[in-house]
Design a protein around this motif. Structure first.
Motif, short mmCIF file in Angstrom:
data_model
loop_
_atom_site.label_atom_id
_atom_site.label_comp_id
_atom_site.label_asym_id
_atom_site.label_seq_id
_atom_site.Cartn_x
_atom_site.Cartn_y
_atom_site.Cartn_z
N PHE A 106 -10.09 -3.69 -16.10
CA PHE A 106 -9.20 -4.59 -15.36
C PHE A 106 -8.09 -3.76 -14.74
CE2 PHE A 106 -5.71 -7.55 -14.71
CZ PHE A 106 -6.37 -8.61 -14.11
N GLY A 107 -8.10 -3.62 -13.41
CA GLY A 107 -7.08 -2.84 -12.73
C GLY A 107 -7.10 -1.40 -13.20
N ASP A 108 -5.97 -0.93 -13.71
CA ASP A 108 -5.87 0.44 -14.19
C ASP A 108 -6.05 0.53 -15.70
OD1 ASP A 108 -3.55 -0.75 -15.02
OD2 ASP A 108 -2.19 0.76 -14.21
N GLY A 109 -6.88 -0.35 -16.26
CA GLY A 109 -7.07 -0.32 -17.70
C GLY A 109 -8.29 -1.10 -18.15
N ILE A 161 -5.10 -8.08 -24.55
CA ILE A 161 -4.35 -6.88 -24.25
C ILE A 161 -5.03 -6.14 -23.10
CG2 ILE A 161 -3.54 -4.64 -25.13
CD1 ILE A 161 -4.00 -5.75 -27.96
N VAL A 162 -4.23 -5.63 -22.18
CA VAL A 162 -4.72 -4.64 -21.23
C VAL A 162 -4.22 -3.27 -21.68
CG1 VAL A 162 -4.68 -3.79 -18.87
CG2 VAL A 162 -4.85 -6.24 -19.29
N ASP A 219 -1.05 -7.92 -11.81
CA ASP A 219 -1.96 -9.01 -12.18
C ASP A 219 -2.92 -9.26 -11.01
OD1 ASP A 219 -3.22 -11.11 -13.35
OD2 ASP A 219 -1.52 -12.48 -13.29
N ARG A 220 -4.17 -9.55 -11.35
CA ARG A 220 -5.18 -9.81 -10.32
C ARG A 220 -5.92 -11.09 -10.68
NH1 ARG A 220 -7.49 -3.71 -9.00
NH2 ARG A 220 -5.46 -2.67 -9.06
N PRO A 221 -5.34 -12.24 -10.31
CA PRO A 221 -5.91 -13.53 -10.73
C PRO A 221 -7.36 -13.74 -10.31
CG PRO A 221 -3.71 -13.81 -9.81
CD PRO A 221 -4.10 -12.39 -9.54
N LYS A 222 -7.71 -13.33 -9.09
CA LYS A 222 -9.08 -13.55 -8.62
C LYS A 222 -10.07 -12.71 -9.45
CE LYS A 222 -8.03 -16.21 -5.04
NZ LYS A 222 -8.03 -15.72 -3.67
#
Length: 531
Positions: free
Chosen positions: A77-80, A183-184, A201-204
């Motif tokens: 998720f994103g950078d993690g 947790i991220v 945060d990336r809701p989509k």
């Protein structure tokens, strides 16, 4: 599929345990190669090692602080990486996350070393049984080596599947972020090596991950051993049809919403990273739109590349085919506006062999009363393109391949690895590239995605996950032998060995079971669609 027919027949009739044993030996031998890696590979390898080691330490810290509870990795998720308790109903609060972060920092500063060693497989089986790690036991059922590489720290140990490092001083940055009851685990990336950027945060994207969870529950298959059980007990056909059915249901939902707004928006723009299945998605969407009474033309952004000789060079003096500058935006936008104004435009095609684009004035396009245009390409969500056409005229769709499987409760399956495996097959079969060439260029492809695609994935009306839960046992038949052909370059041989090791955990599944309109056919061939 002709290039693979003999290979498929051979692998499907070969003794499975013998095949896995042979691949394990080959992979272990290749991993022992003493190599000097290139700068790009070192950077990526370093990040991968520290990310996996941080995941290992988080699992250890959770077991120590939460005692009888178990943490599970969900997805990148994103950078993690996004983790949550094994019991999805158990929510983690800020206090617990802070304790975990402090405990990991304590581990890093502790004088006790992380030990990278080996253990007899039989001994590891007994340890996993005591911990009730049934999915890890399922992996050991296919990992038949006598000795298994393990990582050990204090009270916690686990087998090593992905690259890790016992050198704690290499772990310079990390963070834990409470997120949706889980947790991220954040860590450095190539684009942000010192983690200076705030959490985004990336809701989509998270919505797509939640949908993935729903699909995994419907399919009753979240880990490799469960998929293998479907194959072994010959229940794979039901799993396959439910997986394909979920794709069909989502496509119909998207098509219905597009049809409801017609003709206020007459352009559908589809974007996503390499080997996500954008082309087949576009073709299947056009069918569902036709059922609703709308015709659709499909236009590829690749056909509007500027001529190769006119492409700008990057700082290394090389052409960056992933940058939006390779698209002739001025010509493309003018023609799209002409179409929306009721005018005709010539069909355009880019000749990848000679590196030039040509117009065919004998085939003119126009949009009829009940017709819309579907555009697909990696830059389909870039505001440099969409804003000039007019955002109000465009439906935006982000397509990716978020695998619904994980290896076990603590080890994820990399989405980028799955796309790489798809691309290795497609490049070999339809572009004449050998797997070594695909592996060599993959780092640049990934850099291009991080720059040109991922920043815009939230600017969408719809998201679609093209991954199929049963695809890796099919892909494995093709890719194992292709990866075994990687010779010469030592760093690429090690990467090939890593992927072969991962694929050896899957039972094999005949490609004949894959439906003709499946997105998977875009890569393995014999599709009912023409490309």
């Amino acid at each position: 599929m002709s290039r693979f027919r003999g290979l498929v027949r051979q692998l499907l009739h070969e003794d499975l345990s013998s095949l896995i044993g042979r691949l394990n030996v080959e992979g272990e031998q290749l991993q022992k190669i003493d190599r000097k890696e290139s700068k790009i590979m070192v950077t990526r390898k370093h990040l991968r090692k520290t990310q996996n080691t941080l995941s290992f330490l988080l699992v250890a810290a959770y077991g120590e602080i939460m005692e009888d509870r178990e943490i599970a990795i969900v997805h990148s998720f994103g950078d993690g990486y996004f983790f949550r308790d094994k019991d999805i109903k158990f929510k983690l609060d800020t206090e617990v996350v802070t304790k975990l972060k402090n405990k990991i920092q304590e581990y890093i500063e502790d004088e006790e070393k992380i030990e990278k060693t080996i253990m007899k497989r039989t001994q590891l089986v007994e340890i996993f049984k005591k911990k009730s790690w049934e999915h890890k036991l399922g992996i050991l059922n296919t990992w038949r080596a006598e000795y298994i590489p393990i990582l050990k720290f204090k009270h916690h140990l686990d087998y090593i599947i992905e690259p890790v490092t016992p050198k704690k001083h290499l772990i310079t940055f990390f963070d834990l972020k409470p997120f949706h009851g889980g947790i991220v685990l954040r860590f450095p990336t190539l684009g942000d090596p010192q983690m200076k950027k705030p959490f985004s945060d990336r809701p989509k994207l998270f919505e797509l991950i939640q949908e993935r969870d729903v699909w995994a529950e419907l399919l009753d298959t979240a880990y490799i051993d469960e998929l293998n059980d479907h194959i072994y007990t010959k229940k794979i056909d039901r799993l396959k049809w439910v997986a394909e059915g979920l794709h069909g249901k989502k496509l119909r939902t998207i098509a219905s919403k597009i049809a409801e707004s017609f003709p206020s928006r007459r352009i559908v723009s589809i974007a996503g990273p390499s080997s996500s299945g954008k082309t087949t998605f576009a073709k299947r969407l056009s069918i569902d739109l036709a059922v609703l009474g709308l015709k659709a033309r499909v236009l590829s952004l690749d056909d509007y590349f500027v001529d190769v000789e006119d492409m700008t060079l990057d700082k290394n003096g090389e052409r960056d085919y992933e940058d939006i500058s390779v698209v002739n935006l001025k010509l493309l936008i003018k023609r799209l506006k002409d179409l929306l104004d009721g005018e005709k435009i010539p069909e355009r095609c880019f000749d990848f062999v000679n590196g030039v684009g040509t117009d065919n004035f004998e085939k003119m396009w126009s949009l009829g009363e009940k017709e819309l245009l579907i555009i697909e390409g990696i830059h389909g969500l870039n505001p440099k393109f969409t804003s000039k056409v007019g955002d109000k005229n465009i439906w935006k769709i982000y397509v990716s391949a978020l695998t619904q499987l994980n290896i076990d409760i603590h080890h994820r399956i990399s989405t980028s690895d799955c796309r790489l495996l798809r691309r290795i097959i497609r490049d070999y079969q339809f572009r004449g590239w050998n797997p070594k060439e695909t592996l060599k260029m993959w780092g640049n492809v990934r850099k291009g995605e991080e720059k040109n695609i991922f920043p815009y994935q939230e600017l969408t009306d719809f998201t679609f996950n093209t991954s199929l839960v049963y695809e890796l046992p099919v892909i494995s038949i093709y890719v194992r032998q292709l990866l075994a052909q990687v010779k010469g370059d030592k760093e690429l041989r090690v990467e090939a060995a890593r992927l072969m090791k991962f694929l050896s955990f899957f039972f094999l599944l005949s490609p004949e079971r894959v439906p003709g309109i499946s997105i998977l056919r875009e890569f393995i061939g014999n599709s009912d669609f023409r490309y």
